[in-house]
Design an enzyme around this catalytic site. Structure first.
Site, mmCIF file in Angstrom:
data_model
loop_
_atom_site.group_PDB
_atom_site.id
_atom_site.type_symbol
_atom_site.label_atom_id
_atom_site.label_comp_id
_atom_site.label_asym_id
_atom_site.label_seq_id
_atom_site.Cartn_x
_atom_site.Cartn_y
_atom_site.Cartn_z
ATOM 1 N N ASN A 86 0.447 -1.358 -0.283
ATOM 2 C CA ASN A 86 0.276 -0.176 -0.051
ATOM 3 C C ASN A 86 1.088 0.940 0.108
ATOM 4 O OD1 ASN A 86 -2.277 -1.983 0.286
ATOM 5 N ND2 ASN A 86 -2.859 -1.412 2.406
ATOM 6 N N ASP A 88 -0.449 4.134 1.304
ATOM 7 C CA ASP A 88 -0.800 4.605 1.733
ATOM 8 C C ASP A 88 0.137 5.116 3.659
ATOM 9 O OD1 ASP A 88 -2.926 2.517 1.980
ATOM 10 O OD2 ASP A 88 -2.313 3.029 3.866
ATOM 11 N N HIS A 103 5.913 -0.836 -2.298
ATOM 12 C CA HIS A 103 6.091 0.248 -3.701
ATOM 13 C C HIS A 103 5.776 1.720 -3.304
ATOM 14 C CE1 HIS A 103 3.129 -4.161 -5.674
ATOM 15 N NE2 HIS A 103 4.848 -4.103 -5.603
ATOM 16 N N CYS A 130 12.427 20.390 -8.447
ATOM 17 C CA CYS A 130 13.567 19.788 -7.086
ATOM 18 C C CYS A 130 13.804 20.239 -6.545
ATOM 19 C CB CYS A 130 14.127 18.743 -7.449
ATOM 20 S SG CYS A 130 15.535 18.221 -6.548
ATOM 21 N N GLY A 169 -5.162 -9.273 3.275
ATOM 22 C CA GLY A 169 -6.068 -8.431 2.014
ATOM 23 C C GLY A 169 -5.495 -7.745 1.262
ATOM 24 N N SER A 171 -4.508 -9.268 -3.093
ATOM 25 C CA SER A 171 -4.885 -10.543 -3.874
ATOM 26 C C SER A 171 -4.586 -11.414 -4.311
ATOM 27 C CB SER A 171 -5.978 -9.583 -4.933
ATOM 28 O OG SER A 171 -5.777 -9.191 -6.126
ATOM 29 N N ASN A 195 -8.270 -12.714 4.872
ATOM 30 C CA ASN A 195 -8.456 -12.173 3.237
ATOM 31 C C ASN A 195 -9.807 -12.070 3.322
ATOM 32 O OD1 ASN A 195 -7.701 -10.646 0.957
ATOM 33 N ND2 ASN A 195 -8.694 -11.949 -0.191
ATOM 34 N N LEU A 196 -10.681 -11.070 2.530
ATOM 35 C CA LEU A 196 -12.266 -11.162 2.653
ATOM 36 C C LEU A 196 -13.105 -12.596 1.687
ATOM 37 C CD1 LEU A 196 -14.651 -9.819 3.665
ATOM 38 C CD2 LEU A 196 -14.697 -8.390 1.224
ATOM 39 N N GLU A 197 -11.955 -12.692 1.143
ATOM 40 C CA GLU A 197 -12.221 -14.115 0.446
ATOM 41 C C GLU A 197 -11.184 -15.057 -0.329
ATOM 42 O OE1 GLU A 197 -14.055 -11.682 -2.416
ATOM 43 O OE2 GLU A 197 -12.312 -11.020 -3.346
HETATM 44 C C1 BV8 Z 1 9.012 -5.563 -11.216
HETATM 45 C C2 BV8 Z 1 2.043 1.296 -6.730
HETATM 46 C C3 BV8 Z 1 10.428 -6.754 -12.309
HETATM 47 C C4 BV8 Z 1 0.808 1.922 -7.612
HETATM 48 C C5 BV8 Z 1 1.467 -1.161 -7.409
HETATM 49 C C6 BV8 Z 1 6.185 -12.588 -12.463
HETATM 50 C C7 BV8 Z 1 5.022 -13.079 -13.169
HETATM 51 C C8 BV8 Z 1 4.052 -12.351 -14.269
HETATM 52 C C9 BV8 Z 1 4.009 -10.434 -13.910
HETATM 53 C C10 BV8 Z 1 4.964 -10.319 -13.263
HETATM 54 C C11 BV8 Z 1 6.139 -10.682 -13.145
HETATM 55 N N1 BV8 Z 1 7.132 -10.520 -12.316
HETATM 56 C C12 BV8 Z 1 7.225 -8.531 -13.240
HETATM 57 C C13 BV8 Z 1 6.102 -9.005 -13.528
HETATM 58 C C14 BV8 Z 1 5.187 -7.857 -14.419
HETATM 59 C C15 BV8 Z 1 4.314 -6.774 -12.976
HETATM 60 C C16 BV8 Z 1 2.854 -8.019 -12.652
HETATM 61 O O1 BV8 Z 1 2.534 -8.237 -10.958
HETATM 62 N N2 BV8 Z 1 1.779 -7.977 -12.972
HETATM 63 C C17 BV8 Z 1 0.694 -8.240 -12.699
HETATM 64 C C18 BV8 Z 1 -0.613 -7.523 -13.362
HETATM 65 C C19 BV8 Z 1 0.379 -9.458 -13.760
HETATM 66 N N3 BV8 Z 1 5.051 -6.677 -11.276
HETATM 67 C C20 BV8 Z 1 5.633 -5.754 -11.703
HETATM 68 O O2 BV8 Z 1 5.906 -4.942 -12.765
HETATM 69 C C21 BV8 Z 1 6.547 -5.337 -10.330
HETATM 70 N N4 BV8 Z 1 7.906 -4.932 -10.866
HETATM 71 O O3 BV8 Z 1 8.447 -6.946 -11.438
HETATM 72 O O4 BV8 Z 1 10.175 -5.242 -11.807
HETATM 73 C C22 BV8 Z 1 11.975 -5.770 -12.330
HETATM 74 C C23 BV8 Z 1 13.097 -6.260 -12.147
HETATM 75 C C24 BV8 Z 1 14.191 -5.880 -12.298
HETATM 76 C C25 BV8 Z 1 14.222 -4.788 -13.074
HETATM 77 C C26 BV8 Z 1 13.253 -3.792 -12.394
HETATM 78 C C27 BV8 Z 1 11.746 -4.319 -12.453
HETATM 79 C C28 BV8 Z 1 6.287 -3.737 -9.854
HETATM 80 C C29 BV8 Z 1 4.855 -3.975 -8.911
HETATM 81 C C30 BV8 Z 1 4.049 -2.696 -8.679
HETATM 82 C C31 BV8 Z 1 2.816 -1.865 -9.527
HETATM 83 N N5 BV8 Z 1 2.776 -1.207 -8.177
HETATM 84 N N6 BV8 Z 1 1.904 0.294 -6.632
HETATM 85 C C32 BV8 Z 1 -0.184 2.524 -7.030
HETATM 86 O O5 BV8 Z 1 -0.027 2.644 -5.867
HETATM 87 O O6 BV8 Z 1 -0.557 3.337 -7.964
HETATM 88 S S1 BV8 Z 1 0.694 -2.831 -7.878
HETATM 89 C C33 BV8 Z 1 -0.687 -1.913 -6.703
HETATM 90 O O7 BV8 Z 1 -1.725 -3.306 -7.350
HETATM 91 C C34 BV8 Z 1 -0.606 -2.639 -4.684
HETATM 92 O O8 BV8 Z 1 0.883 -1.549 -4.794
HETATM 93 C C35 BV8 Z 1 -0.805 -3.356 -4.929
HETATM 94 O O9 BV8 Z 1 0.663 -4.052 -5.019
HETATM 95 C C36 BV8 Z 1 -1.769 -4.107 -6.595
HETATM 96 C C37 BV8 Z 1 -2.977 -4.394 -6.181
HETATM 97 O O10 BV8 Z 1 -3.189 -5.701 -5.455
HETATM 98 P P1 BV8 Z 1 -3.948 -5.956 -3.938
HETATM 99 O O11 BV8 Z 1 -3.356 -4.664 -2.448
HETATM 100 O O12 BV8 Z 1 -3.523 -6.830 -3.743
HETATM 101 O O13 BV8 Z 1 -5.262 -5.161 -4.017
HETATM 102 P P2 BV8 Z 1 -6.348 -6.197 -4.737
HETATM 103 O O14 BV8 Z 1 -7.191 -4.777 -4.504
HETATM 104 O O15 BV8 Z 1 -6.036 -6.465 -5.954
HETATM 105 O O16 BV8 Z 1 -7.116 -6.409 -3.888
HETATM 106 C C38 BV8 Z 1 -7.131 -6.372 -2.611
HETATM 107 C C39 BV8 Z 1 -7.823 -8.126 -1.418
HETATM 108 O O17 BV8 Z 1 -8.334 -7.260 -0.731
HETATM 109 C C40 BV8 Z 1 -8.890 -8.735 -2.591
HETATM 110 O O18 BV8 Z 1 -8.883 -9.834 -2.521
HETATM 111 C C41 BV8 Z 1 -9.819 -8.181 -1.617
HETATM 112 O O19 BV8 Z 1 -10.445 -9.619 -1.777
HETATM 113 C C42 BV8 Z 1 -9.447 -7.894 -0.563
HETATM 114 N N7 BV8 Z 1 -10.462 -7.201 0.489
HETATM 115 C C43 BV8 Z 1 -11.145 -6.039 0.308
HETATM 116 N N8 BV8 Z 1 -11.556 -6.049 1.320
HETATM 117 C C44 BV8 Z 1 -11.284 -6.297 2.773
HETATM 118 C C45 BV8 Z 1 -10.246 -7.737 2.175
HETATM 119 N N9 BV8 Z 1 -9.876 -8.116 2.458
HETATM 120 C C46 BV8 Z 1 -10.147 -8.261 3.839
HETATM 121 N N10 BV8 Z 1 -10.936 -6.908 4.676
HETATM 122 C C47 BV8 Z 1 -11.420 -6.350 3.833
HETATM 123 N N11 BV8 Z 1 -12.475 -5.151 4.453
#
Ligand code: BV8
Length: 222
Positions: A86, A88, A103, A130, A169, A171, A195-197
């Site tokens: 996160n 925040d 992140h 800057c 929390g 996915s 997690n929620l689910e």
């Molecule tokens: C990197 C900042 C390499 C931005 C974010 C391998 C395989 C496939 C793809 C990749 C791989 N390796 C790298 C990749 C590419 C990519 C990636 O993973 N893509 C995905 C889409 C397939 N990864 C990257 O690019 C990463 N970089 O690997 O670099 C590298 C190597 C060498 C040199 C240079 C580079 C960087 C990724 C970072 C991206 N930035 N955040 C911003 O926030 O604006 S990601 C952002 O999305 C968040 O930070 C977080 O990580 C993600 C969101 O995910 P969650 O936090 O899980 O949130 P989400 O909404 O998805 O889920 C919420 C969950 O909570 C749900 O399950 C829900 O059920 C639950 N929930 C809801 N309410 C509740 C609850 N649980 C409990 N209580 C509740 N009340």
């Protein structure tokens, strides 16, 4: 006990901050590739700044919830490494002292020219300069898709040395965070998910506690 915890957007959901998943991959009406990549920022810095300005304002208006506070309490009884995806600051405002923002953080600004970091103004604009080198190269201090997450050496070590890893929390869609449970398990670490689910990588965990974090995390901590 040595515990490593990873949190995602779900822990801040009950504080009113949008999760990525709940909005069907649209974050505040933007597609992720339009606002969370270096290319997006180069293409339209004003749009990307607006996206993070809005999230910075919403994060400042939000309050930590019982789950954030419970993790601060956990750190008083155990050797806790708290890693968050996160951007925040609700963990800090909930009482956690040492939070690893893998992140980045929306409250922090970064100079792409000299690497200087400072407390971001509530509203950042492309023409900002800057405070250190005066370059017009300021950006949100956020790790975008395709960029290397921060503090990875410290994170890998914490995952390998823990007795317990808990993902809260998240996915399990974004790497490398989504691979943390598999990595820890290779070192004999017990992995649980709160997690929620069910998540995309639920099979990586030996135990799942389903429900809202503001209830499940305090119950788990106590
Ligand atoms: C990197 C900042 C390499 C931005 C974010 C391998 C395989 C496939 C793809 C990749 C791989 N390796 C790298 C990749 C590419 C990519 C990636 O993973 N893509 C995905 C889409 C397939 N990864 C990257 O690019 C990463 N970089 O690997 O670099 C590298 C190597 C060498 C040199 C240079 C580079 C960087 C990724 C970072 C991206 N930035 N955040 C911003 O926030 O604006 S990601 C952002 O999305 C968040 O930070 C977080 O990580 C993600 C969101 O995910 P969650 O936090 O899980 O949130 P989400 O909404 O998805 O889920 C919420 C969950 O909570 C749900 O399950 C829900 O059920 C639950 N929930 C809801 N309410 C509740 C609850 N649980 C409990 N209580 C509740 N009340």
């Amino acid at each position: 006990m040595r515990i490593a915890v990873l949190t995602g957007a779900g822990i801040s959901a009950e504080s009113g901050l949008a999760t990525f998943r709940a909005s069907d991959g649209l974050w505040e009406n933007h597609r992720i590739e339009d606002v969370a990549t270096v290319e997006a920022f180069e293409r339209d810095p004003a749009l990307v700044h607006d996206f993070y300005n809005m999230r910075r304002i919403k994060a400042a208006e939000a309050q930590p919830n019982a789950a954030h506070r419970a993790l601060a309490e956990l750190a008083r009884a155990h050797d806790l490494t708290l890693i968050t995806q996160n951007v925040d600051d609700l963990h800090e405002r909930g009482g956690s002292a040492d939070v690893i923002h893998m992140h980045g953080a929306v409250a922090s600004a970064l100079c792409a020219a000299c690497g200087h970091r400072w407390q971001a103004p509530m509203v950042m604009r492309p023409e900002d300069r800057c405070p250190e080198c005066n370059a017009q190269a300021t950006r949100p201090d956020i790790v975008w898709f395709g960029e290397m997450p921060y503090h990875m050496e410290r994170i890998w070590q914490a995952l390998e040395e823990a007795e317990l890893f808990a993902a809260i929390g998240t996915s399990g869609n974004v790497y490398p965070a989504a691979g943390f449970a598999q990595h820890a398990a290779r070192f004999g670490v017990e992995c649980i998910e709160l997690n929620l689910e069910e998540s995309a990588n639920s099979r990586d965990f030996s135990q799942r506690i389903l429900g809202p974090a503001s209830r499940t995390v305090p119950e788990w901590v106590n």
